[in-house]
Write a protein that holds these residues in place. Sequence first.
Motif, PDB file in Angstrom:
ATOM      1  N   UNK A 196       4.864   5.492 -20.026  1.00 10.00           N
ATOM      2  CA  UNK A 196       3.756   5.744 -20.801  1.00 10.00           C
ATOM      3  C   UNK A 196       2.519   6.007 -19.613  1.00 10.00           C
ATOM      4  N   UNK A 197       2.523   5.137 -18.755  1.00 10.95           N
ATOM      5  CA  UNK A 197       1.502   5.177 -17.625  1.00 10.95           C
ATOM      6  C   UNK A 197       1.549   6.526 -16.889  1.00 10.95           C
ATOM      7  N   UNK A 198       2.934   6.804 -16.406  1.00 17.60           N
ATOM      8  CA  UNK A 198       3.301   8.060 -15.835  1.00 17.60           C
ATOM      9  C   UNK A 198       2.921   9.326 -16.781  1.00 17.60           C
ATOM     10  N   UNK A 199       2.972   9.342 -18.053  1.00 14.41           N
ATOM     11  CA  UNK A 199       3.059  10.481 -18.751  1.00 14.41           C
ATOM     12  C   UNK A 199       1.289  10.844 -18.887  1.00 14.41           C
ATOM     13  N   UNK A 200       0.639   9.761 -18.971  1.00 14.01           N
ATOM     14  CA  UNK A 200      -0.590   9.881 -19.238  1.00 14.01           C
ATOM     15  C   UNK A 200      -1.768   9.859 -18.027  1.00 14.01           C
ATOM     16  N   UNK A 201      -1.379   9.294 -16.998  1.00  9.78           N
ATOM     17  CA  UNK A 201      -2.363   9.169 -15.901  1.00  9.78           C
ATOM     18  C   UNK A 201      -1.803   9.911 -14.528  1.00  9.78           C
ATOM     19  N   UNK A 202      -0.775  10.209 -14.364  1.00  8.97           N
ATOM     20  CA  UNK A 202      -0.032  10.641 -13.243  1.00  8.97           C
ATOM     21  C   UNK A 202       0.328  11.988 -13.187  1.00  8.97           C
ATOM     22  N   UNK A 203      -0.103  13.038 -12.431  1.00  8.39           N
ATOM     23  CA  UNK A 203       0.535  14.528 -12.501  1.00  8.39           C
ATOM     24  C   UNK A 203       2.139  14.449 -11.848  1.00  8.39           C
ATOM     25  N   UNK A 204       2.830  15.093 -12.683  1.00 11.27           N
ATOM     26  CA  UNK A 204       4.351  15.056 -12.156  1.00 11.27           C
ATOM     27  C   UNK A 204       4.731  16.541 -11.902  1.00 11.27           C
ATOM     28  N   UNK A 205       5.615  16.710 -10.881  1.00 14.47           N
ATOM     29  CA  UNK A 205       6.333  17.909 -10.881  1.00 14.47           C
ATOM     30  C   UNK A 205       7.373  18.167 -11.673  1.00 14.47           C
ATOM     31  N   UNK A 206       7.944  19.134 -11.636  1.00 20.24           N
ATOM     32  CA  UNK A 206       8.994  19.861 -12.634  1.00 20.24           C
ATOM     33  C   UNK A 206       9.997  18.853 -12.818  1.00 20.24           C
ATOM     34  N   UNK A 207      10.601  18.519 -11.385  1.00 18.91           N
ATOM     35  CA  UNK A 207      11.661  17.395 -11.401  1.00 18.91           C
ATOM     36  C   UNK A 207      11.413  16.286 -11.871  1.00 18.91           C
ATOM     37  N   UNK A 208      10.421  15.751 -11.642  1.00 20.69           N
ATOM     38  CA  UNK A 208      10.154  14.270 -12.226  1.00 20.69           C
ATOM     39  C   UNK A 208       9.802  14.189 -13.640  1.00 20.69           C
ATOM     40  N   UNK A 209       9.200  15.361 -14.065  1.00 20.62           N
ATOM     41  CA  UNK A 209       8.880  15.444 -15.496  1.00 20.62           C
ATOM     42  C   UNK A 209      10.297  15.537 -16.315  1.00 20.62           C
ATOM     43  N   UNK A 210      11.270  15.960 -15.634  1.00 19.10           N
ATOM     44  CA  UNK A 210      12.691  16.205 -16.295  1.00 19.10           C
ATOM     45  C   UNK A 210      13.464  14.892 -16.368  1.00 19.10           C
ATOM     46  N   UNK A 211      13.022  14.160 -15.144  1.00 22.48           N
ATOM     47  CA  UNK A 211      13.785  12.937 -14.958  1.00 22.48           C
ATOM     48  C   UNK A 211      13.109  11.996 -15.929  1.00 22.48           C
ATOM     49  N   UNK A 212      11.632  11.878 -16.300  1.00 22.35           N
ATOM     50  CA  UNK A 212      11.095  11.217 -17.090  1.00 22.35           C
ATOM     51  C   UNK A 212      11.571  11.333 -18.665  1.00 22.35           C
ATOM     52  N   UNK A 213      11.721  12.738 -18.642  1.00 25.88           N
ATOM     53  CA  UNK A 213      12.108  13.044 -20.576  1.00 25.88           C
ATOM     54  C   UNK A 213      13.614  12.361 -20.583  1.00 25.88           C
ATOM     55  N   UNK A 214      14.341  12.606 -19.506  1.00 26.11           N
ATOM     56  CA  UNK A 214      15.686  11.783 -19.534  1.00 26.11           C
ATOM     57  C   UNK A 214      15.697  10.497 -19.660  1.00 26.11           C
ATOM     58  N   UNK A 232       0.586  -1.181   0.113  1.00 24.63           N
ATOM     59  CA  UNK A 232       0.195   0.002   0.110  1.00 24.63           C
ATOM     60  C   UNK A 232       0.973   1.475   0.095  1.00 24.63           C
ATOM     61  N   UNK A 233       1.940   1.194  -0.949  1.00 29.86           N
ATOM     62  CA  UNK A 233       2.663   2.538  -0.986  1.00 29.86           C
ATOM     63  C   UNK A 233       1.557   3.907  -1.361  1.00 29.86           C
ATOM     64  N   UNK A 234       1.825   4.983  -0.644  1.00 26.34           N
ATOM     65  CA  UNK A 234       0.966   6.117  -0.968  1.00 26.34           C
ATOM     66  C   UNK A 234       0.825   6.439  -2.369  1.00 26.34           C
ATOM     67  N   UNK A 235      -0.192   6.883  -2.794  1.00 22.49           N
ATOM     68  CA  UNK A 235      -0.369   7.236  -4.210  1.00 22.49           C
ATOM     69  C   UNK A 235       0.513   8.588  -4.415  1.00 22.49           C
ATOM     70  N   UNK A 236       0.475   9.416  -3.483  1.00 23.07           N
ATOM     71  CA  UNK A 236       1.223  10.764  -3.755  1.00 23.07           C
ATOM     72  C   UNK A 236       2.660  10.405  -4.151  1.00 23.07           C
ATOM     73  N   UNK A 237       3.180   9.234  -3.270  1.00 18.48           N
ATOM     74  CA  UNK A 237       4.726   9.266  -3.798  1.00 18.48           C
ATOM     75  C   UNK A 237       4.892   8.135  -4.909  1.00 18.48           C
ATOM     76  N   UNK A 238       4.022   7.634  -5.349  1.00 11.90           N
ATOM     77  CA  UNK A 238       4.109   6.627  -6.289  1.00 11.90           C
ATOM     78  C   UNK A 238       5.038   6.824  -7.658  1.00 11.90           C
ATOM     79  N   UNK A 239       4.805   8.128  -8.283  1.00 11.23           N
ATOM     80  CA  UNK A 239       5.615   8.577  -9.212  1.00 11.23           C
ATOM     81  C   UNK A 239       7.102   8.391  -9.118  1.00 11.23           C
ATOM     82  N   UNK A 240       7.636   8.610  -8.092  1.00  7.61           N
ATOM     83  CA  UNK A 240       8.918   8.533  -7.603  1.00  7.61           C
ATOM     84  C   UNK A 240       9.313   7.058  -7.661  1.00  7.61           C
TER      85      UNK A 240
END
Length: 746
Positions: free
Chosen positions: A121-139, A90-98
């Motif tokens: 693809x799941x992260x990009x389409x369904x989960x809102x990301x902050x600026x740092x995580x978006x940069x990490x995803x792009x990389x 049951x890892x918290x949803x708010x921390x799931x993107x990391x």
Amino acid sequence: EEEAALVRLCHQAPTDKEPEAASWYREQGNQEFKQGHYQAALRLYSKVASHEPPGSPEVSVCFANRSAALLHLGHFEVCLEDIARAESHGYPDRLLPKVLLRKAECLLCLGRLQDAQDILGVLESKIPLDRVMTAHLTRLKKLIQRKVKLHEKEPAGEACGGIQGKSEIWEENNSISGASSSLSLSFDAERGRHLVASQDIVPGQSLLKEEAFVSVLCPGESLPLQAGEAAWDTRATNADLYCHRCLRQLLASVPCQGCSYAKYCSQDCAEVAWQQYHRTECSLGALLLTLGVFCHVALRTVLLAGFAEVSRLVGCSHSEDKHLQSPEARCKCLSEAPDAGAGTRGIPGCDSNGRYQSSYQALFHLLPHTEQHSAEHKFLCTLSVVAICKQLQASGLEAAVLNQESPQQWCKPKICEKNSDELSPELKTVAEAMLRHVLQLQCNAQAITVMQELGPGDGAVVNKKPVRLATAFFPVLSLLNHSCCPNTSVSFSGTTATVRASQPIPRGQEVLHCYGPHWCRMRVTERQQLLSQYFFECCCRVCLEELESGVKSSVPIRNSFCCPKCRAQMQGEEDTLCCSNEACATSASRENLSCRLQDLQQQIKKALDLLRVGKADQAIKMLLKCQMDAGNFLSPEHLLMGEMEDHLAQVYATLGKWQEAARHLKKSIEIVEMHHGPSSVETGQELFKLAQILFNGFAVSEALSTIQRAEGILSVHFGPQSAQIQELQEMKACLSELPRNILQRT
């Protein structure tokens, strides 16, 4: 009073889950992680997992934190396992993107590009990301695209496996489980049950492969905390480093749901352990740690055997004639039996078909030597066994021990309604069997050892030492009698023991194992004193030669003190030692020289501590000073002189000074050979290190000859498939593929 004292002792070995300890370990782990000490953080996060109560929301966070340390250490598969654990808890949803980004990175590193793309693809389409995580995803997306293009350009080549070691020839024995067909089981009054070569055996030949009937991990040395230290210990012991069931080395342990002590390598191991024995042992952890590993082995033995089999064999032992308890009487009975000539049928421990299995029946028939143990020892063993059985009864675990509960009822122990100090008849039967096993262990316990890395293990040369990992019962291995000059070598892989011939064994000769006291390491009087715990006097070849000829062993000379003036050996049995050189006549106090030796060992330890924290230059200065001091009062062949040479080789190797490292290690090998013999496992381990140093130093021809010698020794002791042999073969293949002009120059 005794019960109250035992309760006080148990408080010093707590095994309950403590949320306060979990919080403290988490804080320490976070600090280590921030400083980039990922291995230390990994160990601390595992301690957090062990102390978090089941169902705590912090459990998932703990597994997620540990997965981050695993990612940094490059353990990608295990990192994915911890991420899965975090999600399932049951890892918290708010921390799931990391965590999902971490998962994608692991998949990318493992070459599972499509799986990594799916996660992104799941992260990009369904989960809102902050600026740092978006940069990490792009990389990560760019890295995946680059890897996909490279993969497309690569020509499809044939898959090539690693170097394959020689396969071992093995033919199973029809009468002895796990044994080679080259062995036969014999019995006589003098030697009891023993194994004999039924054909000529060559060095390195596998003779026996046996899984332990039962094994219990030794908790390892846990030093008492000093005043001012934290309430919880951050140091790792065997209990933190190895699976409590299969003894595999742990990276990310799976904790027991009920206690903070038991840890496993996988959920499968945890579940099997729970079903077989840990459901009973779990709440007794502190008591078992207090009473010691022999009591723990005895309890686990009866739990694995099952009450029906335990009760049957205890009942049979009651009905046997008392005169059959002595080996002489049993042998006489066997020789008079109608089927005495029918192979092994009738030998104690064999089944009705005459087959000696690695079974509870064979284990039960190992000699307890009841008459030889002192009354005081038997009383203490009985007291310990009764304490365990009373605790089983008081905790409501009797039904579980007697196998009267269905798996659906297995849960945390309940409070027992019975309020009697008297044990039930069934628990008395269990106690009797346990007492028998505790007494058997003095002569039949087998230490499972492992070569444990010293230091961080990230250097070019791996330094290892043998460590006692567990105590076990091996019913078939226990058939081997002792010799101070054995003709076999025993190695372990997890809970499996393998016995190999260490020298030629002609047909008809007994197959022998060393119980500890080896002729290379101590004098005959010291060996006989140590062997007295087994209730026999050793009459092996080397003992008889030393006793009959009066020839003095060279062991004490090698490990002796030397005269500070003329360097001759110091001798004498009393407190005052005198120089053996009559012209010198210097004397010295034994106590004073022993104190100097202890001080020297402390200085060596400090030098190694300096090496561990990266202060190699200071470590060299301290070790060279220790060497100079040692030369003033220790024999040049003293084992400690060899150890210092080995430590200096390790430090120089750390600095990349390969020639210096090789020079010191060669001196160490000379001393090791002197003490243990040129074909000993100790010499093989030193040669393995020398091969690593010469390989890294590009000394090709010398490296190849050292590899060949190390391979010859270690294959005899560990077999052609062992990890060290594989590494030696890889080094040899790498060196052999170098261009001829380079080979000629080196």
